[in-house]
Design an enzyme around this catalytic site. Structure first.
Site, PDB file in Angstrom:
ATOM      1  CE  LYS A  58      56.443 -77.885  24.099  1.00 32.22           C
ATOM      2  NZ  LYS A  58      57.784 -78.444  23.865  1.00 32.22           N
TER       3      LYS A  58
ATOM      4  CB  SER B  92      60.895 -83.229  27.634  1.00 32.99           C
ATOM      5  OG  SER B  92      62.168 -82.675  27.432  1.00 32.99           O
TER       6      SER B  92
ATOM      7  CG  HIS C 271      67.350 -81.425  25.870  1.00 34.16           C
ATOM      8  ND1 HIS C 271      66.428 -81.944  26.733  1.00 34.16           N
ATOM      9  CD2 HIS C 271      66.624 -80.833  24.885  1.00 34.16           C
ATOM     10  CE1 HIS C 271      65.208 -81.678  26.306  1.00 34.16           C
ATOM     11  NE2 HIS C 271      65.286 -81.011  25.177  1.00 34.16           N
TER      12      HIS C 271
ATOM     13  NE  ARG D 252      63.153 -83.643  18.756  1.00 29.91           N
ATOM     14  CZ  ARG D 252      61.993 -83.639  19.359  1.00 29.91           C
ATOM     15  NH1 ARG D 252      61.745 -84.523  20.291  1.00 29.91           N
ATOM     16  NH2 ARG D 252      61.083 -82.746  19.048  1.00 29.91           N
TER      17      ARG D 252
HETATM   18  N1  COA Z   1      67.029 -84.291  21.929  1.00 30.65           N
HETATM   19  C1  COA Z   1      65.902 -84.727  22.507  1.00 30.65           C
HETATM   20  N2  COA Z   1      64.785 -83.990  22.556  1.00 30.65           N
HETATM   21  C2  COA Z   1      64.822 -82.752  22.025  1.00 30.65           C
HETATM   22  C3  COA Z   1      65.971 -82.250  21.422  1.00 30.65           C
HETATM   23  C4  COA Z   1      67.100 -83.072  21.375  1.00 30.65           C
HETATM   24  N3  COA Z   1      68.214 -82.673  20.812  1.00 30.65           N
HETATM   25  N4  COA Z   1      65.678 -81.008  20.964  1.00 30.65           N
HETATM   26  C5  COA Z   1      64.410 -80.764  21.279  1.00 30.65           C
HETATM   27  N5  COA Z   1      63.885 -81.813  21.915  1.00 30.65           N
HETATM   28  C6  COA Z   1      62.528 -81.961  22.372  1.00 30.65           C
HETATM   29  C7  COA Z   1      62.216 -81.311  23.665  1.00 30.65           C
HETATM   30  O1  COA Z   1      62.422 -82.198  24.737  1.00 30.65           O
HETATM   31  C8  COA Z   1      60.754 -80.993  23.480  1.00 30.65           C
HETATM   32  O2  COA Z   1      60.014 -82.170  23.741  1.00 30.65           O
HETATM   33  P1  COA Z   1      58.508 -82.119  24.269  1.00 30.65           P
HETATM   34  O3  COA Z   1      57.740 -81.356  23.247  1.00 30.65           O
HETATM   35  O4  COA Z   1      58.178 -83.538  24.352  1.00 30.65           O
HETATM   36  O5  COA Z   1      58.533 -81.428  25.601  1.00 30.65           O
HETATM   37  C9  COA Z   1      60.597 -80.683  22.013  1.00 30.65           C
HETATM   38  O6  COA Z   1      61.691 -81.311  21.415  1.00 30.65           O
HETATM   39  C10 COA Z   1      60.631 -79.247  21.679  1.00 30.65           C
HETATM   40  O7  COA Z   1      61.800 -78.740  22.241  1.00 30.65           O
HETATM   41  P2  COA Z   1      62.270 -77.242  22.090  1.00 30.65           P
HETATM   42  O8  COA Z   1      62.475 -76.908  20.670  1.00 30.65           O
HETATM   43  O9  COA Z   1      63.419 -77.058  23.017  1.00 30.65           O
HETATM   44  O10 COA Z   1      61.031 -76.472  22.521  1.00 30.65           O
HETATM   45  P3  COA Z   1      60.654 -76.042  23.910  1.00 30.65           P
HETATM   46  O11 COA Z   1      59.212 -75.934  23.923  1.00 30.65           O
HETATM   47  O12 COA Z   1      61.281 -76.895  24.956  1.00 30.65           O
HETATM   48  O13 COA Z   1      61.313 -74.569  23.967  1.00 30.65           O
HETATM   49  C11 COA Z   1      61.603 -72.256  23.209  1.00 30.65           C
HETATM   50  C12 COA Z   1      61.073 -73.656  22.936  1.00 30.65           C
HETATM   51  C13 COA Z   1      61.833 -71.990  24.672  1.00 30.65           C
HETATM   52  C14 COA Z   1      62.935 -72.129  22.518  1.00 30.65           C
HETATM   53  C15 COA Z   1      60.578 -71.303  22.575  1.00 30.65           C
HETATM   54  O14 COA Z   1      59.281 -71.670  22.990  1.00 30.65           O
HETATM   55  C16 COA Z   1      60.801 -69.861  22.944  1.00 30.65           C
HETATM   56  O15 COA Z   1      61.738 -69.244  22.497  1.00 30.65           O
HETATM   57  N6  COA Z   1      59.901 -69.302  23.790  1.00 30.65           N
HETATM   58  C17 COA Z   1      59.968 -67.928  24.252  1.00 30.65           C
HETATM   59  C18 COA Z   1      58.923 -67.033  23.574  1.00 30.65           C
HETATM   60  C19 COA Z   1      59.433 -66.584  22.254  1.00 30.65           C
HETATM   61  O16 COA Z   1      60.392 -65.869  22.139  1.00 30.65           O
HETATM   62  N7  COA Z   1      58.747 -67.019  21.192  1.00 30.65           N
HETATM   63  C20 COA Z   1      59.160 -66.752  19.836  1.00 30.65           C
HETATM   64  C21 COA Z   1      58.635 -65.487  19.284  1.00 30.65           C
HETATM   65  S1  COA Z   1      56.862 -65.405  19.306  1.00 30.65           S
END
Ligand code: COA
Length: 162
Positions: free
Chosen positions: A41, A128, A17, A90
């Site tokens: 989650k 994560s 991140h 990724r």
């Molecule tokens: N390096 C390492 N890990 C990474 C990464 C990177 N560059 N980018 C993403 N990841 C990992 C994260 O650690 C996470 O791992 P995990 O699944 O093991 O916990 C996974 O990839 C997914 O990450 P991310 O894409 O950031 O998803 P998230 O669940 O952490 O967050 C939101 C997603 C918050 C952006 C999304 O759920 C959201 O917008 N929610 C609000 C509700 C909404 O508006 N929904 C859409 C309309 S319905």
């Protein structure tokens, strides 16, 4: 002024991140890192802990705003008058979900763009949940998370047995 939002659960923030954050900050006039409060989650770390980890990791970057939000990302984007969402990719496996999210958000607000950045190859395997799994079993998380939060992460698992 171009305002970008990098959203996530950051449970916890990883060096993957941070790599995206450090590159994205160069592209935006202002970067806001937005931590989702109520993630489906069921996070291990509280919102205060997740925001605190980011503050520690980004202490040399006072220009980056760290905030939290609940509900829809697009509403937070509107509230902050932001122009773009930054997401890291990724692997191909991330693409389908990210495409769906980007299209959904585009549908909700056509003025907001989602910009994808390729994760540094060194972190393409990192997530994560991988960090949590390692920490849960007292594995080595050196190099996967910022040094200043490493002990806090390990302590949490030792204390609570989560
Ligand atoms: N390096 C390492 N890990 C990474 C990464 C990177 N560059 N980018 C993403 N990841 C990992 C994260 O650690 C996470 O791992 P995990 O699944 O093991 O916990 C996974 O990839 C997914 O990450 P991310 O894409 O950031 O998803 P998230 O669940 O952490 O967050 C939101 C997603 C918050 C952006 C999304 O759920 C959201 O917008 N929610 C609000 C509700 C909404 O508006 N929904 C859409 C309309 S319905």
């Amino acid at each position: 002024m171009k305002i970008c939002v990098y959203p996530g659960s950051f449970d916890p923030v990883t060096n993957g991140h941070l790599d995206i954050i450090n590159r994205a900050v160069k592209l935006c006039d202002k970067l806001i890192v937005a931590v989702l409060i109520n993630t489906s989650k069921n996070p291990v770390f509280t919102i205060e802990e997740r925001v605190g980890f980011l503050k520690c990791a980004l202490k040399d970057h006072p220009d980056i705003e760290i905030d939290s939000f609940s509900g829809l990302l697009i509403d937070f984007i509107k509230e902050k008058k932001a122009n773009a969402i930054i997401k890291g990719l990724r692997a191909v496996s991330d693409f389908e979900y990210e495409l769906q999210m980007a299209l959904l958000n585009k549908n909700l607000d056509p003025d907001v763009e989602t910009l994808f950045m390729m994760t540094n190859i060194n972190y393409s395997f990192l997530s994560s949940s991988a960090v949590r799994e390692l920490a849960r079993h007292s594995g080595n998380i050196d190099g996967f998370v910022p040094e200043c939060i490493k002990d806090e992460i390990l302590k949490k698992f030792k204390k609570a047995g989560v």
